[in-house]
Design an enzyme around this catalytic site. Structure first.
Site, PDB file in Angstrom:
ATOM      1  N   GLN A 126       0.865  -1.194   0.000  1.00  0.00           N
ATOM      2  CA  GLN A 126       0.000   0.000   0.000  1.00  0.00           C
ATOM      3  C   GLN A 126       0.901   1.244   0.000  1.00  0.00           C
ATOM      4  O   GLN A 126       1.920   1.231  -0.681  1.00  0.00           O
ATOM      5  CB  GLN A 126      -0.952  -0.009   1.210  1.00  0.00           C
ATOM      6  CG  GLN A 126      -2.325  -0.579   0.875  1.00  0.00           C
ATOM      7  CD  GLN A 126      -3.172   0.326  -0.028  1.00  0.00           C
ATOM      8  OE1 GLN A 126      -2.774   1.417  -0.408  1.00  0.00           O
ATOM      9  NE2 GLN A 126      -4.351  -0.146  -0.397  1.00  0.00           N
ATOM     10  N   MET A 173      -9.161   2.686   6.080  1.00  0.00           N
ATOM     11  CA  MET A 173      -9.422   4.014   5.505  1.00  0.00           C
ATOM     12  C   MET A 173     -10.918   4.299   5.453  1.00  0.00           C
ATOM     13  O   MET A 173     -11.382   5.375   5.824  1.00  0.00           O
ATOM     14  CB  MET A 173      -8.854   4.091   4.079  1.00  0.00           C
ATOM     15  CG  MET A 173      -7.367   3.857   3.972  1.00  0.00           C
ATOM     16  SD  MET A 173      -6.423   5.263   4.565  1.00  0.00           S
ATOM     17  CE  MET A 173      -6.098   4.798   6.226  1.00  0.00           C
ATOM     18  N   GLU A 192     -20.947  -2.963   5.007  1.00  0.00           N
ATOM     19  CA  GLU A 192     -19.701  -3.667   5.350  1.00  0.00           C
ATOM     20  C   GLU A 192     -19.999  -5.159   5.413  1.00  0.00           C
ATOM     21  O   GLU A 192     -20.897  -5.595   6.125  1.00  0.00           O
ATOM     22  CB  GLU A 192     -19.156  -3.154   6.697  1.00  0.00           C
ATOM     23  CG  GLU A 192     -18.052  -3.984   7.310  1.00  0.00           C
ATOM     24  CD  GLU A 192     -16.824  -4.170   6.431  1.00  0.00           C
ATOM     25  OE1 GLU A 192     -16.231  -3.182   5.983  1.00  0.00           O
ATOM     26  OE2 GLU A 192     -16.457  -5.352   6.178  1.00  0.00           O
ATOM     27  N   ARG A 197     -15.353  -6.302  11.357  1.00  0.00           N
ATOM     28  CA  ARG A 197     -14.839  -4.967  11.031  1.00  0.00           C
ATOM     29  C   ARG A 197     -15.849  -3.900  11.467  1.00  0.00           C
ATOM     30  O   ARG A 197     -15.482  -2.855  11.984  1.00  0.00           O
ATOM     31  CB  ARG A 197     -14.605  -4.809   9.530  1.00  0.00           C
ATOM     32  CG  ARG A 197     -13.595  -5.751   8.962  1.00  0.00           C
ATOM     33  CD  ARG A 197     -12.181  -5.231   9.172  1.00  0.00           C
ATOM     34  NE  ARG A 197     -11.314  -5.997   8.300  1.00  0.00           N
ATOM     35  CZ  ARG A 197     -10.448  -5.465   7.458  1.00  0.00           C
ATOM     36  NH1 ARG A 197     -10.274  -4.170   7.407  1.00  0.00           N
ATOM     37  NH2 ARG A 197      -9.708  -6.226   6.687  1.00  0.00           N
ATOM     38  N   ASN A 234     -23.160  -7.465   1.762  1.00  0.00           N
ATOM     39  CA  ASN A 234     -22.216  -7.286   0.663  1.00  0.00           C
ATOM     40  C   ASN A 234     -22.693  -6.138  -0.232  1.00  0.00           C
ATOM     41  O   ASN A 234     -23.851  -6.133  -0.659  1.00  0.00           O
ATOM     42  CB  ASN A 234     -22.107  -8.585  -0.143  1.00  0.00           C
ATOM     43  CG  ASN A 234     -20.933  -8.538  -1.098  1.00  0.00           C
ATOM     44  OD1 ASN A 234     -20.803  -7.612  -1.893  1.00  0.00           O
ATOM     45  ND2 ASN A 234     -20.063  -9.534  -0.996  1.00  0.00           N
ATOM     46  N   ALA A 258     -11.459  -2.627  -3.861  1.00  0.00           N
ATOM     47  CA  ALA A 258     -11.570  -3.109  -5.243  1.00  0.00           C
ATOM     48  C   ALA A 258     -10.250  -3.010  -5.994  1.00  0.00           C
ATOM     49  O   ALA A 258     -10.118  -3.571  -7.081  1.00  0.00           O
ATOM     50  CB  ALA A 258     -12.648  -2.298  -5.969  1.00  0.00           C
ATOM     51  N   TYR A 265     -11.351  -7.852  -2.189  1.00  0.00           N
ATOM     52  CA  TYR A 265     -12.772  -7.548  -2.412  1.00  0.00           C
ATOM     53  C   TYR A 265     -13.558  -8.845  -2.210  1.00  0.00           C
ATOM     54  O   TYR A 265     -13.214  -9.890  -2.774  1.00  0.00           O
ATOM     55  CB  TYR A 265     -12.963  -7.019  -3.836  1.00  0.00           C
ATOM     56  CG  TYR A 265     -14.378  -6.620  -4.179  1.00  0.00           C
ATOM     57  CD1 TYR A 265     -14.857  -5.338  -3.900  1.00  0.00           C
ATOM     58  CD2 TYR A 265     -15.250  -7.520  -4.795  1.00  0.00           C
ATOM     59  CE1 TYR A 265     -16.160  -4.971  -4.209  1.00  0.00           C
ATOM     60  CE2 TYR A 265     -16.551  -7.162  -5.117  1.00  0.00           C
ATOM     61  CZ  TYR A 265     -16.994  -5.884  -4.824  1.00  0.00           C
ATOM     62  OH  TYR A 265     -18.278  -5.521  -5.142  1.00  0.00           O
ATOM     63  N   CYS A 400      -2.769  17.130   9.698  1.00  0.00           N
ATOM     64  CA  CYS A 400      -3.399  18.393   9.307  1.00  0.00           C
ATOM     65  C   CYS A 400      -2.851  18.795   7.943  1.00  0.00           C
ATOM     66  O   CYS A 400      -1.817  18.298   7.511  1.00  0.00           O
ATOM     67  CB  CYS A 400      -3.147  19.489  10.339  1.00  0.00           C
ATOM     68  SG  CYS A 400      -1.439  19.964  10.511  1.00  0.00           S
ATOM     69  N   GLY A 481      -3.222   2.301  -3.073  1.00  0.00           N
ATOM     70  CA  GLY A 481      -4.574   2.797  -3.341  1.00  0.00           C
ATOM     71  C   GLY A 481      -5.283   2.026  -4.427  1.00  0.00           C
ATOM     72  O   GLY A 481      -6.284   1.379  -4.176  1.00  0.00           O
TER      73      GLY A 481
HETATM   74  P1  NAD Z   1      -9.384  -2.346   4.137  1.00  0.00           P
HETATM   75  O1  NAD Z   1      -8.924  -3.559   3.438  1.00  0.00           O
HETATM   76  O2  NAD Z   1      -8.812  -2.003   5.462  1.00  0.00           O
HETATM   77  O3  NAD Z   1     -10.968  -2.399   4.311  1.00  0.00           O
HETATM   78  C1  NAD Z   1     -11.848  -2.732   3.273  1.00  0.00           C
HETATM   79  C2  NAD Z   1     -13.186  -3.097   3.899  1.00  0.00           C
HETATM   80  O4  NAD Z   1     -14.119  -3.400   2.848  1.00  0.00           O
HETATM   81  C3  NAD Z   1     -13.087  -4.325   4.783  1.00  0.00           C
HETATM   82  O5  NAD Z   1     -13.667  -4.026   6.020  1.00  0.00           O
HETATM   83  C4  NAD Z   1     -13.845  -5.387   4.007  1.00  0.00           C
HETATM   84  O6  NAD Z   1     -14.466  -6.328   4.846  1.00  0.00           O
HETATM   85  C5  NAD Z   1     -14.849  -4.562   3.228  1.00  0.00           C
HETATM   86  N1  NAD Z   1     -15.345  -5.222   2.012  1.00  0.00           N
HETATM   87  C6  NAD Z   1     -14.658  -5.989   1.116  1.00  0.00           C
HETATM   88  N2  NAD Z   1     -15.463  -6.369   0.115  1.00  0.00           N
HETATM   89  C7  NAD Z   1     -16.694  -5.864   0.386  1.00  0.00           C
HETATM   90  C8  NAD Z   1     -17.937  -5.930  -0.274  1.00  0.00           C
HETATM   91  N3  NAD Z   1     -18.072  -6.577  -1.431  1.00  0.00           N
HETATM   92  N4  NAD Z   1     -18.997  -5.299   0.295  1.00  0.00           N
HETATM   93  C9  NAD Z   1     -18.877  -4.626   1.479  1.00  0.00           C
HETATM   94  N5  NAD Z   1     -17.703  -4.539   2.148  1.00  0.00           N
HETATM   95  C10 NAD Z   1     -16.626  -5.141   1.593  1.00  0.00           C
HETATM   96  O7  NAD Z   1      -9.180  -1.153   3.096  1.00  0.00           O
HETATM   97  P2  NAD Z   1      -9.129   0.428   3.398  1.00  0.00           P
HETATM   98  O8  NAD Z   1      -7.780   0.777   3.922  1.00  0.00           O
HETATM   99  O9  NAD Z   1     -10.324   0.850   4.138  1.00  0.00           O
HETATM  100  O10 NAD Z   1      -9.197   0.976   1.897  1.00  0.00           O
HETATM  101  C11 NAD Z   1     -10.367   0.762   1.124  1.00  0.00           C
HETATM  102  C12 NAD Z   1     -10.123   1.117  -0.319  1.00  0.00           C
HETATM  103  O11 NAD Z   1      -9.934   2.522  -0.439  1.00  0.00           O
HETATM  104  C13 NAD Z   1      -8.877   0.479  -0.892  1.00  0.00           C
HETATM  105  O12 NAD Z   1      -9.085   0.163  -2.247  1.00  0.00           O
HETATM  106  C14 NAD Z   1      -7.862   1.536  -0.765  1.00  0.00           C
HETATM  107  O13 NAD Z   1      -6.805   1.390  -1.688  1.00  0.00           O
HETATM  108  C15 NAD Z   1      -8.686   2.767  -1.060  1.00  0.00           C
HETATM  109  N6  NAD Z   1      -8.110   3.953  -0.431  1.00  0.00           N
HETATM  110  C16 NAD Z   1      -8.741   5.089  -0.578  1.00  0.00           C
HETATM  111  C17 NAD Z   1      -8.217   6.233  -0.016  1.00  0.00           C
HETATM  112  C18 NAD Z   1      -8.916   7.514  -0.151  1.00  0.00           C
HETATM  113  O14 NAD Z   1      -8.450   8.551   0.205  1.00  0.00           O
HETATM  114  N7  NAD Z   1     -10.094   7.485  -0.653  1.00  0.00           N
HETATM  115  C19 NAD Z   1      -7.054   6.198   0.698  1.00  0.00           C
HETATM  116  C20 NAD Z   1      -6.449   5.004   0.874  1.00  0.00           C
HETATM  117  C21 NAD Z   1      -7.002   3.885   0.337  1.00  0.00           C
END
Ligand code: NAD
Length: 542
Positions: A126, A173, A192, A197, A234, A258, A265, A400, A481
């Site tokens: 990551q 995140m 979720e 979680r 889901n 994803a 995922y 910040c 990401g």
């Molecule tokens: P994580 O792996 O810690 O959490 C993902 C969550 O999604 C888990 O709790 C999992 O159980 C749940 N999940 C998986 N498949 C699912 C489904 N089909 N339906 C419902 N829930 C489901 O990941 P994270 O650190 O929270 O990051 C989430 C995503 O956001 C990643 O793809 C990450 O790369 C991206 N991301 C976004 C930002 C941003 O600023 N928007 C920053 C960092 C990461």
């Protein structure tokens, strides 16, 4: 013996290493793997699907041992989560250099990467997992808050009051989404799949209720109900169902992992544990994953057609859906291009710091200094809010948003604070999501004004510059990401221990690092960056 690695970072002012730079790196690495911080510490997973801090427990132990013996004139080289060498350098050089998941571009696809990972040659890191500077869900909170604020400004007259937001994913995140929505006046329903979680976020105070479909929806639709409700289900089932049942939402997005469809995922019909144990090569599993993902994105598109504000939240879901037949996936905008770009274009990004002593009083004192140095009402309001509402995870830390001319002043003032003896040593750094430090064509650099979305020279230059300026550690990585092959990014940290050496490093790094951000956006022709460059007399040549 390995158990000791998963008890969080050492606290206090006693050194286990031969200097505070090495100690800072050791504490931040072990803080990443504190069970209160990491999503699955024993599996070395810090956040973001399978974002790991080290390649194996043995590799982690070897890194720790190397840090403990590392001299002030040596540099530890870490190759994809494994200590490779300790080499003679000099005190002004970085103490640690980290490169993670970098593969030759033509091999940088999911299947080739998985083969290399299975062969024990690399690891997915990551951004701040392998960069040893994750601070828990708070780390993304500022970003998420700013995004929803920009959504409110662009579409709803500056507030989400009376607005309802549908999203998914309560991970490291994604867990911040509800808080950011409610702080902007709105209410959130978060889907979720993994009940544990959801319960974790409830315990930590990020959501107010965890329930199944009927109960969660009723609570969310009740105007007097809780601000953030977790719906256990889901997203590939629930989002299409809500759409089919005509449940209106003002804003719809998603933070399921994803970016790693076969590794993180969860497809319809499987629990999170079953998905984690599935064979990524199994054609039935692959069909289930891509079928779920495409239906999920079709439902997001359905909400867009129904008039909701829909955006991708940086998890690469559009890319996956488009590759599996959803031609319209990119009608959904990405959150950076739609909402965050004007902030980046000014060279402003998320600065963060960690109190290495573990003493929460150090956090308060350092926050006071930052409020005094920066002096803006918005910063003061954020710190006050964070003090009241943001739960600490692991070592006390804060984030910040600061830009050029602020970061160096703040860094030097914090070093003075440490020098005065009123505060323990601090590790100062930033996320990899910063103006110059990431190239990610479907996220941070989507739709750049000059078409430079996929140009990855900037994060490489960022890492080189920070190493040249002597940051305590510098990390570069692939795939943060949005998944392997889809982004290149770099991070850095400087330990402020009050010394003259720290002062030199801080003065250099916290000027040129944000200056490169301004230069990157000036080069792309953004008027905000050109104005910033002129204001600071930067010698940008683009
Ligand atoms: P994580 O792996 O810690 O959490 C993902 C969550 O999604 C888990 O709790 C999992 O159980 C749940 N999940 C998986 N498949 C699912 C489904 N089909 N339906 C419902 N829930 C489901 O990941 P994270 O650190 O929270 O990051 C989430 C995503 O956001 C990643 O793809 C990450 O790369 C991206 N991301 C976004 C930002 C941003 O600023 N928007 C920053 C960092 C990461």
């Amino acid at each position: 013996m390995l158990d000791a690695l998963f008890r969080g970072a050492p606290r206090g002012l006693e050194l286990r290493c031969r200097g505070w730079e090495q100690e800072g790196a050791l504490r931040c690495l072990l803080n990443n793997l504190d069970p209160d911080v990491a999503e699955d510490a024993r599996a070395l997973v810090v956040y973001g699907g399978r974002g790991r801090a080290a390649r194996s427990p043995e590799a982690l132990a070897a890194i720790v041992a190397a840090l403990e013996r590392l001299g002030p004139d040596e540099t530890l080289v870490v190759q994809s989560g494994k200590a490779a060498a300790v080499l003679p350098t000099h005190p002004d050089a970085p103490r640690v250099l980290i490169s993670t998941a970098m593969v030759v571009p033509a091999w940088s696809d999911e299947d080739s990467f998985r083969r290399l990972e299975d062969a024990g040659l690399t690891v997915y890191g990551q951004m701040t997992a392998a960069g040893w500077f994750y601070i828990g869900t708070q780390g993304i909170l500022g970003f998420t808050y700013e995004t929803f604020r920009a959504v409110a400004e662009a579409h709803f007259g500056g507030t989400l009051a009376g607005r309802r937001v549908l999203t998914a994913g309560l991970g490291g995140m994604g867990g911040a989404q509800g808080f950011a929505v409610t702080q902007n006046g709105g209410r959130a329903l978060v889907v979720e799949v993994d009940p544990s979680r959801a319960e974790r976020r409830l315990r930590e105070g990020w959501v107010a209720l965890v329930a199944g479909y009927e109960e969660a929806l009723a609570a969310h639709l009740d105007p007097g109900g809780p601000g953030t409700v977790a719906l256990v289900g889901n997203a590939a089932d629930v989002v299409p169902r809500l759409l089919a049942e005509g449940i209106h939402f003002d804003v719809v997005t998603d933070q399921t992992p994803a970016h790693d469809p076969l590794g993180a995922y969860v497809p319809r019909g499987l629990t999170a544990a079953q998905a984690a144990g599935a064979d990524a090569g199994d054609p039935d599993f692959r069909a289930a994953v891509y079928g779920s993902l495409t239906d999920h994105v079709e439902a997001l598109l359905g909400y867009r057609r129904a008039g909701a504000v829909v955006f991708e939240y940086g998890n690469g879901i559009r890319t996956q859906a488009a590759a599996h037949g959803v031609d319209a996936a990119f009608e959904i905008p990405g959150f950076v291009s739609a909402y965050v770009r004007p902030i980046f274009a000014r060279g402003v990004g998320p600065f963060r710091w960690i109190c290495l002593s573990g003493d929460p009083a150090d956090l308060r004192r350092s926050e006071d200094v930052i409020m005094e140095v920066v002096g803006t009402d918005s910063l003061r309001a954020w710190i006050e809010l964070a003090r009241q509402r943001v739960p600490l995870q692991g070592l006390p830390a804060r984030i910040c948003w600061l830009g050029l001319g602020e970061r160096d002043r703040v860094a030097l003032a914090l070093n003075e604070l440490v020098r005065s003896g009123r505060c323990g040593p601090l590790a100062l750094g930033r996320d990899h999501m910063d103006p110059a430090s990431v190239a990610s064509p479907t996220r941070e650099t989507e739709s750049m004004r000059d078409g430079s979305d996929a140009i990855a020279d900037w994060p490489v230059l960022s890492a080189l510059l920070n190493a040249a300026q002597g940051a305590s550690w510098v990390a570069i990585g692939n795939g943060g990401g949005v998944g392997v092959g889809r982004s290149i990014h770099s991070g850095m940290v400087v330990v402020a221990d009050g010394s003259e050496l720290a002062e030199r490093k801080l003065r250099r790094v916290f000027w040129t690092d944000p200056a490169l951000g301004v230069a990157r956006y000036a080069d792309a022709g953004y008027p905000e960056a050109l104005a910033e460059a002129a204001r600071h007399g930067l010698d940008t040549l683009g």
